[in-house]
Design an enzyme around this catalytic site. Structure first.
Site, PDB file in Angstrom:
ATOM      1  CB  CYS A 116      67.047  34.870  16.264  1.00 11.19           C
ATOM      2  SG  CYS A 116      66.832  36.565  16.860  1.00 11.19           S
ATOM      3  CB  CYS A 118      63.255  38.624  15.420  1.00 14.19           C
ATOM      4  SG  CYS A 118      64.357  37.962  14.179  1.00 14.19           S
ATOM      5  CB  CYS A 126      66.205  39.388  18.775  1.00  7.96           C
ATOM      6  SG  CYS A 126      66.284  40.104  17.137  1.00  7.96           S
ATOM      7  CE  LYS A 191      71.135  40.844  13.799  1.00  9.47           C
ATOM      8  NZ  LYS A 191      70.210  39.771  14.167  1.00  9.47           N
ATOM      9  NE  ARG A 201      64.977  44.050  11.063  1.00  7.22           N
ATOM     10  CZ  ARG A 201      65.485  45.085  11.704  1.00  7.22           C
ATOM     11  NH1 ARG A 201      64.837  46.236  11.714  1.00  7.22           N
ATOM     12  NH2 ARG A 201      66.617  44.969  12.365  1.00  7.22           N
ATOM     13  CD  GLU A 229      78.768  42.960  21.923  1.00  6.64           C
ATOM     14  OE1 GLU A 229      78.628  41.760  22.248  1.00  6.64           O
ATOM     15  OE2 GLU A 229      77.983  43.848  22.291  1.00  6.64           O
ATOM     16  CE  LYS A 244      72.551  40.236  10.139  1.00  8.62           C
ATOM     17  NZ  LYS A 244      71.576  39.482  10.833  1.00  8.62           N
ATOM     18  CB  SER A 270      68.245  41.223   3.134  1.00 12.04           C
ATOM     19  OG  SER A 270      68.098  42.114   4.228  1.00 12.04           O
TER      20      SER A 270
HETATM   21  C1  PBG Z   1      67.470  38.055  13.140  1.00 10.10           C
HETATM   22  C2  PBG Z   1      68.325  38.244  11.970  1.00 10.10           C
HETATM   23  C3  PBG Z   1      68.371  39.364  11.120  1.00 10.10           C
HETATM   24  C4  PBG Z   1      69.186  39.010  10.061  1.00 10.10           C
HETATM   25  C5  PBG Z   1      69.679  37.733  10.311  1.00 10.10           C
HETATM   26  N1  PBG Z   1      69.135  37.280  11.513  1.00 10.10           N
HETATM   27  C6  PBG Z   1      67.666  40.653  11.084  1.00 10.10           C
HETATM   28  C7  PBG Z   1      67.439  41.552  12.199  1.00 10.10           C
HETATM   29  O1  PBG Z   1      68.214  41.697  13.133  1.00 10.10           O
HETATM   30  O2  PBG Z   1      66.399  42.200  12.089  1.00 10.10           O
HETATM   31  C8  PBG Z   1      69.467  39.899   8.882  1.00 10.10           C
HETATM   32  C9  PBG Z   1      69.872  39.236   7.656  1.00 10.10           C
HETATM   33  C10 PBG Z   1      69.737  40.038   6.433  1.00 10.10           C
HETATM   34  O3  PBG Z   1      69.381  41.223   6.427  1.00 10.10           O
HETATM   35  O4  PBG Z   1      70.038  39.455   5.392  1.00 10.10           O
HETATM   36  N2  PBG Z   1      67.974  38.124  14.351  1.00 10.10           N
END
Ligand code: PBG
Length: 321
Positions: A116, A118, A126, A191, A201, A229, A244, A270
């Site tokens: 990714c 980001c 992203c 996602k 983040r 998707e 997710k 998280s």
């Molecule tokens: C980035 C990404 C994210 C997570 C995994 N890869 C966060 C987002 O989309 O901001 C989140 C993982 C987590 O919250 O544990 N593309």
């Protein structure tokens, strides 16, 4: 009233265990790691107690201690960010260096990498940004380059999480063209734009600098869209598909499991982790039993693989049983 047959069996702990239908196993669990440049660094992430920023040397030590872990997911935190996230695909960047060393030291460990932008872009988005918009097609070639660099470093699986349309195809094509037929794709197919990513983040320093991710991540009011998707990603070449976050989306995991015949992964993210940790710290819930209940529920919903920050403690508990 007479007790039912179910109740009779339930009263006996041995039988209860014997007829149980879901069993969490260490092989289901994937451990995420955040890797930083430098040496001798193991720094706890404030909003995620028990989760750390590791420099590569310390990371190796941690992996050595986490013997039962079969698979890890790597996130890199680069020294510098720029508009195009160019540190993401440099072959001497942090993730690429980490993969090479980990693979040299731990040949059996399955190494998955997050693909990714980001964490690497100044915008925190992203994808590539133009006039405050995230441009899909221009992002694809960058994601493909990142994935290829991870494969060249030795990753077993790449996991595109940018939610750009066509990202799985772009990655499969570049991998095949370069002979990496055996490198797998774990697609973050479903996602959702979610408030559960807050602590992550902070960990990655990837909060969007303007707007939000709702223009590319999914709307949590929708469920049918999730199946579309996944269908697209399987057509494009995904080997494993992911849902997710996990806990608020168990219905989606179940629908995916019922419909598709590929392994399903779920990301216990998280925010889910932090709520449990801080709840347990306050004495509101019992940490071990609530974690086992949550992860078993995710498995029962249909997940074959679970990415979780609880991974280390969980595999320990599973061994002790
Ligand atoms: C980035 C990404 C994210 C997570 C995994 N890869 C966060 C987002 O989309 O901001 C989140 C993982 C987590 O919250 O544990 N593309």
């Amino acid at each position: 009233m007479q007790v039912t047959r179910l109740r009779r069996l339930r009263q006996n702990a041995k039988l209860r265990d014997w007829i149980s239908q879901t069993r969490l196993s260490p092989k289901d669990i994937i451990l995420p790691y955040f890797v930083v440049e430098g040496k001798n660094i193991k720094k706890e992430i404030k909003s995620m107690p028990g989760v750390y920023h590791f420099s590569i040397d310390k990371l190796l030590k941690d992996i050595l201690e986490a013997k039962e872990i079969k698979a890890i997911l790597l996130f890199g935190i680069p020294k510098v960010k720029d508009e195009r996230g160019s540190q993401a695909y440099h072959d001497e960047s942090i993730v690429q260096k980490a993969i090479k060393i980990i693979k040299r030291e731990f040949k059996e460990l399955i190494v998955i990498t997050d693909v990714c932008l980001c964490g690497y872009t100044t915008s925190g988005h992203c994808g590539i940004v133009k006039d405050k918009k995230i441009v899909n097609d221009e992002t694809l070639s960058v994601l493909a380059k990142i994935a290829l660099s991870h494969a060249q470093a030795g990753a077993d699986f790449v996991a595109p999480s940018a939610m750009m349309d066509g990202q799985v195809r772009a990655i499969r094509e570049i991998l095949d063209k370069n002979g990496f037929f055996d490198t797998g794709i774990l697609a973050y197919s479903v996602k959702y734009a979610s408030s559960f990513y807050g602590p992550f983040r902070e960990a990655l320093g990837s909060a969007p600098q303007f707007g939000d991710r709702k223009t590319y991540q999914m709307d949590f009011r929708n469920s049918d869209e999730a199946l579309r998707e996944i269908e697209e990603d399987i057509k494009e070449g995904a080997d494993i598909v992911m849902v997710k976050p996990a806990l608020a989306y168990l219905d989606i995991i179940r629908r995916a499991k019922d419909r598709f015949n590929v392994p399903i992964a779920a990301y216990n993210v998280s925010g889910e982790y932090a709520l449990v940790k801080f709840g347990a710290k306050e004495g509101i819930v019992d940490e071990k039993s609530i974690i086992l209940e949550i992860l078993t529920s995710i498995k029962r919903a249909g997940a074959d693989l679970i990415i979780t920050y609880h991974a280390r403690e969980v595999v320990g508990w599973l061994r002790a049983r």
